[in-house]
Design an enzyme around this catalytic site. Structure first.
Site, PDB file in Angstrom:
ATOM      1  N   SER A  99       0.378   2.037   3.344  1.00  0.00           N
ATOM      2  CA  SER A  99      -0.508   3.007   3.984  1.00  0.00           C
ATOM      3  C   SER A  99      -1.933   2.543   3.725  1.00  0.00           C
ATOM      4  CB  SER A  99      -0.281   4.392   3.378  1.00  0.00           C
ATOM      5  OG  SER A  99      -0.896   5.372   4.176  1.00  0.00           O
ATOM      6  N   GLU A 100      -2.732   2.373   4.795  1.00  0.00           N
ATOM      7  CA  GLU A 100      -4.013   1.680   4.606  1.00  0.00           C
ATOM      8  C   GLU A 100      -5.035   2.495   3.821  1.00  0.00           C
ATOM      9  OE1 GLU A 100      -2.676   2.239   7.689  1.00  0.00           O
ATOM     10  OE2 GLU A 100      -4.226   2.813   9.149  1.00  0.00           O
ATOM     11  N   ASN A 101      -4.740   3.771   3.564  1.00  0.00           N
ATOM     12  CA  ASN A 101      -5.635   4.525   2.682  1.00  0.00           C
ATOM     13  C   ASN A 101      -5.327   4.285   1.197  1.00  0.00           C
ATOM     14  OD1 ASN A 101      -3.246   5.954   3.406  1.00  0.00           O
ATOM     15  ND2 ASN A 101      -4.062   7.784   2.469  1.00  0.00           N
ATOM     16  N   SER A 136      -6.871  -2.442  -0.084  1.00  0.00           N
ATOM     17  CA  SER A 136      -5.886  -2.243   0.974  1.00  0.00           C
ATOM     18  C   SER A 136      -6.124  -3.198   2.148  1.00  0.00           C
ATOM     19  CB  SER A 136      -5.963  -0.794   1.463  1.00  0.00           C
ATOM     20  OG  SER A 136      -5.086  -0.595   2.543  1.00  0.00           O
TER      21      SER A 136
END
Lengths: 220, 231
Positions: free
Chosen positions: A45-47, A87
């Site tokens: 998840s890019e967060n 990330s």
């Protein structure tokens, strides 16, 4: 024709054991439901999370644990948390091997448009431009045609581009297609009951058809 | 050990001025500096430039600063979910620079790390590339992007100590560590403030050197945008 879950189910067959994968919002998120249990993969998840688990039960909801769609989630065993810079370092650095995302248009040379429609409120590209500029394998999940019947598989994208020459494979409600390095959509599979002629008529870009095109099969 | 503690949010934001460039940590409403935003709303500020991945929602987060017309320009990657934002954007009251999320994160990181510019593949061939230097490295094209810095950076952590060391929780970390480093004055609010020496030095995410002021936050709402559960 495939429904959204069937598109997700078909894409899940492309997932390989040991992959790190980023799933976009919408149909791509559904792919997680169809990855076979015997494959070990990690969802990014890019967060800032590697190891997205299922949605939490009511008593486990944590506002400090969300995915990139801002949905509450859980973590799998062996998860790792990190900053947004870390990330995208792992995304741009090519460590996330597979990206599955939605699109408004894909061109026959693999350009993708999925972030902006002129004249409509622009919400922003989020992480899409970083993802499509970096992953080795990018699979698009989308409807073959827009709501008003226009082909979304085009010679050239008409909408503002998100990334160039990046899409490798497309799974639509009608077909599975590869984007050829030299340009063109190579038809690999038809959805049940859909003819090559129908796919041809709904594909504006160059469609490459070689030999018999098998119908997709789904294990129940 | 240098003591960075201030009494509360009001004291922490006392010298924020109109026209300043501000950074706000957070992704959606997760990990946003709720107390600092509330304190800023009480001040007579205008023409602020706000750097934040998102712009809050209508009635929470940076959305509240938009309601009060304090913001001149937003620099973000995604700004959906906000009707007042849309109204001000369409009427020309608000200027917006949309940049890819990874580019935003790296520009902020570069600002804190003393790297004035870097090349990234994100945005090549798109309108993001307009006016920017493009260079080929090993057969692939990259864009030149500049660092971002701020007069004040507002970050939110789970735990912190009086020396300014910070520990984040879950995905509430997001942009907070890079923004802490990129602010001339970085103001950290924490859910639990402890004396220096009580946090394990092996587990510090943001070293106190980046933090100028720290305070114990209160009344955290921690709103959830998309509450998704399974049975």
């Amino acid at each position: 024709m495939l429904n959204k879950d069937q598109i997700a189910q078909r894409i899940a067959k492309e997932v390989k054991n040991g992959q790190y994968i980023n799933l976009g919002i919408g149909i791509p998120t559904l792919v997680a439901n169809y990855i076979p249990d015997d494959l070990e993969v990690v969802l990014q998840s890019e967060n800032g999370l590697l190891g997205i688990g299922p949605f939490p039960t009511e008593d486990k909801v944590d506002p400090d644990l969300i995915n990139a769609g801002k949905q509450t989630i859980t973590m799998t065993k062996g998860s790792a948390l990190f900053s947004s810079a870390e990330s995208f370092a792992m995304i741009r650095g090519g460590h996330v091997q597979l990206t599955i995302l939605g699109a408004m248009e894909v061109s026959e040379n693999g350009d993708i448009a999925n972030w902006k429609i002129p004249g409509k409120m622009v919400k922003g590209m989020g992480g899409a431009m970083d993802l499509v500029a970096s992953a080795d394998n990018i699979i698009v999940a989308m409807q073959h045609c827009s709501k008003d019947g226009q082909s979304k598989l085009l010679k050239e994208c008409s909408l503002p581009i998100t990334g160039i020459r990046c899409v490798k494979k497309i799974v639509t409600d009608l077909a599975v297609l590869d984007v050829l390095p030299e340009g063109g959509f190579k038809l690999l599979e038809r959805a049940p009951g859909v003819s090559v002629e129908e796919i041809q008529s709904k594909t504006e870009g160059k469609l490459v058809v070689e030999g018999e095109i098998p119908e997709m099969t789904f294990e129940v | 050990m240098i003591n960075k503690t201030v009494k509360n949010a009001d004291e922490a934001v006392k010298d924020v001025f109109s026209n300043a460039v501000l950074m706000f940590g957070g992704f959606g409403l997760s990990g946003i500096p709720e107390n600092s935003i509330k304190a800023l709303l009480e001040k007579d500020l205008k023409d602020l430039t706000c750097i934040s991945n998102n712009a809050g929602v209508d009635d929470f987060g940076i959305g509240l600063m938009l309601q009060k017309r304090m913001v001149k320009k937003m620099i973000s990657s995604y700004v959906g979910e906000n009707a007042e934002f849309e109204r001000q954007l369409l009427s020309g009251e608000l200027e917006v620079e949309l940049i890819p999320q990874g580019t935003l994160a790296e520009r902020v990181r570069a600002g804190g790390a003393g790297i004035p510019a870097f090349f990234t593949p994100a945005g090549v061939g798109t309108e993001v590339a307009e006016g920017k230097e493009i260079r080929e490295f090993d057969g692939k094209l990259y864009l030149l992007e500049r660092w971002l810095k701020a007069d004040f950076a507002f970050v939110k952590a789970w735990k912190g100590d009086t020396a300014g060391n910070l520990v984040f929780k879950g995905t509430a970390r997001n942009f907070n560590p890079m923004m802490a480093a990129a602010g001339k004055i970085t103001i950290a609010e924490v859910e639990e403030l402890v004396p220096a020496g009580e946090l394990n030095p092996n587990e510090i995410h943001t070293p106190g050197i980046y933090v100028q002021r720290i305070f114990q936050g209160k009344d955290y709402e921690k709103r959830i945008e998309q509450r998704t559960v399974r049975k």
